[in-house]
Design a protein around this motif. Sequence first.
Motif, PDB file in Angstrom:
ATOM      1  N   LEU A  73       0.815  -1.220   0.000  1.00 22.90           N
ATOM      2  CA  LEU A  73       0.000   0.000   0.000  1.00 22.90           C
ATOM      3  C   LEU A  73       0.847   1.268   0.000  1.00 22.90           C
ATOM      4  CD1 LEU A  73      -2.948   0.903   0.047  1.00 22.90           C
ATOM      5  CD2 LEU A  73      -2.833   0.926   2.542  1.00 22.90           C
ATOM      6  N   GLN A  74       2.017   1.219   0.604  1.00 20.94           N
ATOM      7  CA  GLN A  74       2.851   2.415   0.649  1.00 20.94           C
ATOM      8  C   GLN A  74       3.340   2.818  -0.746  1.00 20.94           C
ATOM      9  OE1 GLN A  74       6.155   1.551   3.190  1.00 20.94           O
ATOM     10  NE2 GLN A  74       6.950  -0.101   1.920  1.00 20.94           N
ATOM     11  N   ASN A  75       3.231   1.902  -1.708  1.00 26.68           N
ATOM     12  CA  ASN A  75       3.651   2.205  -3.080  1.00 26.68           C
ATOM     13  C   ASN A  75       2.485   2.469  -4.024  1.00 26.68           C
ATOM     14  OD1 ASN A  75       6.378   1.774  -2.413  1.00 26.68           O
ATOM     15  ND2 ASN A  75       6.180  -0.416  -2.748  1.00 26.68           N
ATOM     16  N   ALA A  76       1.235   2.299  -3.542  1.00 24.40           N
ATOM     17  CA  ALA A  76       0.086   2.455  -4.446  1.00 24.40           C
ATOM     18  C   ALA A  76      -1.162   2.823  -3.649  1.00 24.40           C
ATOM     19  CB  ALA A  76      -0.152   1.164  -5.233  1.00 24.40           C
ATOM     20  N   LYS A  77      -1.387   4.103  -3.479  1.00 24.92           N
ATOM     21  CA  LYS A  77      -2.582   4.560  -2.772  1.00 24.92           C
ATOM     22  C   LYS A  77      -2.871   6.001  -3.162  1.00 24.92           C
ATOM     23  CE  LYS A  77       0.077   5.951   1.313  1.00 24.92           C
ATOM     24  NZ  LYS A  77       0.257   5.768   2.771  1.00 24.92           N
ATOM     25  N   ASP A  78      -4.144   6.390  -3.027  1.00 22.09           N
ATOM     26  CA  ASP A  78      -4.497   7.782  -3.250  1.00 22.09           C
ATOM     27  C   ASP A  78      -4.817   8.438  -1.906  1.00 22.09           C
ATOM     28  OD1 ASP A  78      -7.320   7.405  -2.585  1.00 22.09           O
ATOM     29  OD2 ASP A  78      -7.513   6.433  -4.536  1.00 22.09           O
ATOM     30  N   LYS A  79      -5.074   9.739  -1.931  1.00 20.18           N
ATOM     31  CA  LYS A  79      -5.263  10.489  -0.692  1.00 20.18           C
ATOM     32  C   LYS A  79      -6.559  10.127   0.025  1.00 20.18           C
ATOM     33  CE  LYS A  79      -2.543  14.521  -2.100  1.00 20.18           C
ATOM     34  NZ  LYS A  79      -2.551  15.991  -2.352  1.00 20.18           N
ATOM     35  N   ARG A  80      -7.511   9.556  -0.677  1.00 22.92           N
ATOM     36  CA  ARG A  80      -8.806   9.264  -0.074  1.00 22.92           C
ATOM     37  C   ARG A  80      -9.035   7.773   0.169  1.00 22.92           C
ATOM     38  NH1 ARG A  80     -11.753  13.835   0.007  1.00 22.92           N
ATOM     39  NH2 ARG A  80     -11.252  15.494  -1.463  1.00 22.92           N
ATOM     40  N   VAL A  81      -7.961   6.991   0.127  1.00 26.30           N
ATOM     41  CA  VAL A  81      -8.131   5.545   0.261  1.00 26.30           C
ATOM     42  C   VAL A  81      -8.724   5.170   1.620  1.00 26.30           C
ATOM     43  CG1 VAL A  81      -5.782   5.116   1.106  1.00 26.30           C
ATOM     44  CG2 VAL A  81      -7.025   3.313  -0.093  1.00 26.30           C
ATOM     45  N   PHE A 119      -7.033   0.573  -4.693  1.00 31.03           N
ATOM     46  CA  PHE A 119      -6.400   1.365  -3.647  1.00 31.03           C
ATOM     47  C   PHE A 119      -5.845   2.688  -4.165  1.00 31.03           C
ATOM     48  CE2 PHE A 119      -6.448  -2.909  -1.955  1.00 31.03           C
ATOM     49  CZ  PHE A 119      -6.823  -2.705  -0.632  1.00 31.03           C
ATOM     50  N   ASN A 120      -5.725   2.822  -5.481  1.00 32.07           N
ATOM     51  CA  ASN A 120      -5.239   4.067  -6.067  1.00 32.07           C
ATOM     52  C   ASN A 120      -6.091   4.415  -7.277  1.00 32.07           C
ATOM     53  OD1 ASN A 120      -3.797   6.303  -6.861  1.00 32.07           O
ATOM     54  ND2 ASN A 120      -2.034   5.167  -7.634  1.00 32.07           N
ATOM     55  N   LEU A 121      -6.991   5.374  -7.105  1.00 31.59           N
ATOM     56  CA  LEU A 121      -7.871   5.751  -8.220  1.00 31.59           C
ATOM     57  C   LEU A 121      -7.117   6.499  -9.307  1.00 31.59           C
ATOM     58  CD1 LEU A 121     -11.169   6.863  -6.420  1.00 31.59           C
ATOM     59  CD2 LEU A 121     -10.601   4.655  -7.462  1.00 31.59           C
ATOM     60  N   ASN A 122      -5.894   6.947  -9.016  1.00 30.40           N
ATOM     61  CA  ASN A 122      -5.082   7.617 -10.040  1.00 30.40           C
ATOM     62  C   ASN A 122      -4.405   6.617 -10.970  1.00 30.40           C
ATOM     63  OD1 ASN A 122      -5.535  10.257  -8.908  1.00 30.40           O
ATOM     64  ND2 ASN A 122      -4.090   9.726  -7.288  1.00 30.40           N
ATOM     65  N   GLY A 123      -4.421   5.349 -10.579  1.00 27.87           N
ATOM     66  CA  GLY A 123      -3.830   4.302 -11.403  1.00 27.87           C
ATOM     67  C   GLY A 123      -4.550   2.992 -11.155  1.00 27.87           C
ATOM     68  N   LEU A 235       8.581   5.854 -10.557  1.00 29.97           N
ATOM     69  CA  LEU A 235       8.134   6.900 -11.479  1.00 29.97           C
ATOM     70  C   LEU A 235       7.119   7.813 -10.800  1.00 29.97           C
ATOM     71  CD1 LEU A 235       8.371   7.836 -14.476  1.00 29.97           C
ATOM     72  CD2 LEU A 235       6.289   6.520 -14.894  1.00 29.97           C
ATOM     73  N   LYS A 236       7.409   9.109 -10.809  1.00 28.86           N
ATOM     74  CA  LYS A 236       6.522  10.113 -10.197  1.00 28.86           C
ATOM     75  C   LYS A 236       6.145   9.726  -8.768  1.00 28.86           C
ATOM     76  CE  LYS A 236       4.598  11.387 -14.710  1.00 28.86           C
ATOM     77  NZ  LYS A 236       5.396  12.598 -14.884  1.00 28.86           N
ATOM     78  N   ASN A 237       7.124   9.173  -8.040  1.00 29.23           N
ATOM     79  CA  ASN A 237       6.924   8.752  -6.645  1.00 29.23           C
ATOM     80  C   ASN A 237       5.783   7.758  -6.486  1.00 29.23           C
ATOM     81  OD1 ASN A 237       9.041  10.334  -5.540  1.00 29.23           O
ATOM     82  ND2 ASN A 237       7.738  12.150  -5.663  1.00 29.23           N
ATOM     83  N   GLY A 238       5.568   6.952  -7.527  1.00 33.56           N
ATOM     84  CA  GLY A 238       4.537   5.919  -7.439  1.00 33.56           C
ATOM     85  C   GLY A 238       3.125   6.423  -7.621  1.00 33.56           C
ATOM     86  N   ALA A 239       2.953   7.627  -8.142  1.00 37.95           N
ATOM     87  CA  ALA A 239       1.617   8.226  -8.248  1.00 37.95           C
ATOM     88  C   ALA A 239       0.666   7.401  -9.098  1.00 37.95           C
ATOM     89  CB  ALA A 239       1.724   9.644  -8.821  1.00 37.95           C
ATOM     90  N   PHE A 240       1.186   6.635 -10.065  1.00 35.66           N
ATOM     91  CA  PHE A 240       0.328   5.882 -10.975  1.00 35.66           C
ATOM     92  C   PHE A 240       0.418   4.371 -10.763  1.00 35.66           C
ATOM     93  CE2 PHE A 240       1.373   9.883 -13.176  1.00 35.66           C
ATOM     94  CZ  PHE A 240       0.089  10.406 -13.277  1.00 35.66           C
ATOM     95  N   ASN A 241       1.075   3.946  -9.701  1.00 35.64           N
ATOM     96  CA  ASN A 241       1.101   2.520  -9.384  1.00 35.64           C
ATOM     97  C   ASN A 241      -0.302   2.021  -9.079  1.00 35.64           C
ATOM     98  OD1 ASN A 241       3.853   2.593  -9.656  1.00 35.64           O
ATOM     99  ND2 ASN A 241       4.289   2.528  -7.475  1.00 35.64           N
TER     100      ASN A 241
END
Length: 251
Positions: A73-81, A119-123, A235-241
């Motif tokens: 999860l520390q590599n793939a999450k959004d702010k509202r998870v 867990f990450n709606l951005n990716g 990549l991009k601090n994992g923003a799209f993982n």
Amino acid sequence: MARQTGIIKLKGTLDDISFYKSSDGHLARTKGGIDGNRIATDPAFQRTRENGSEFGRAGKAGKLIRNSIRVLLQNAKDKRVVSRLTKDLVAIIKTDPVNLRGDRTVQDGNLSSFLGFEFNLNGKLGSTLFAPFIVALDRVTGDADVTLVAFSPTVRIAAPSGTTHFNIVMGATEVDFVNEIFVFETASSGILPYTAPDTAPIALNVGLTPNSVLPIMEMVGIEFYQEVNGEMYPLKNGAFNALSVALVDTL
């Protein structure tokens, strides 16, 4: 609530107005509410107490799940998870056919509706990884598996711009919501080149407790990297993982 405008943003309380910063920006709201003692004792607020009890139970369950898969999860999450997870678990609690309202639990609800949670709606995994994969669980042995046939990364992965490498990850968690403990194992393909020809078949396996009677969930995800001077950087601090629930199994 109201949004603060202007150059100077306030924090704190002035008269009956509270000023604060949230993920939605600088906001303001009036103080108020019903006395806590009345909510705790007045029969008129029985439904409120029941809802609060179940909401708190969902929050604890969500924290347990997050803690159990923290490595992924520390590599793939959004702010509202956190709020999204709690919302879904509240809905699961409401499907509990065993306990009375206010006493309903996550483990007695329909956990299968948790399948596909992103867990990450951005990716999202469903719009990132198009290589077919098979998820399997053997409760007798405790083996949890994810397998993928050979595939072309540039064809089967919708990678963000700048990607040079990727990593397929999986994790399996065995969650005891009653005692608030878990067993978790993870595996990965290792970092692979994105522009290379077809990958070799990928087989990921972890072992949980044999003959477990607890709910088990498997997660599948993908992480993106950029190689710079021989070093791999997220990549991009994992923003799209991406990381998604791929299997939910209960007895």
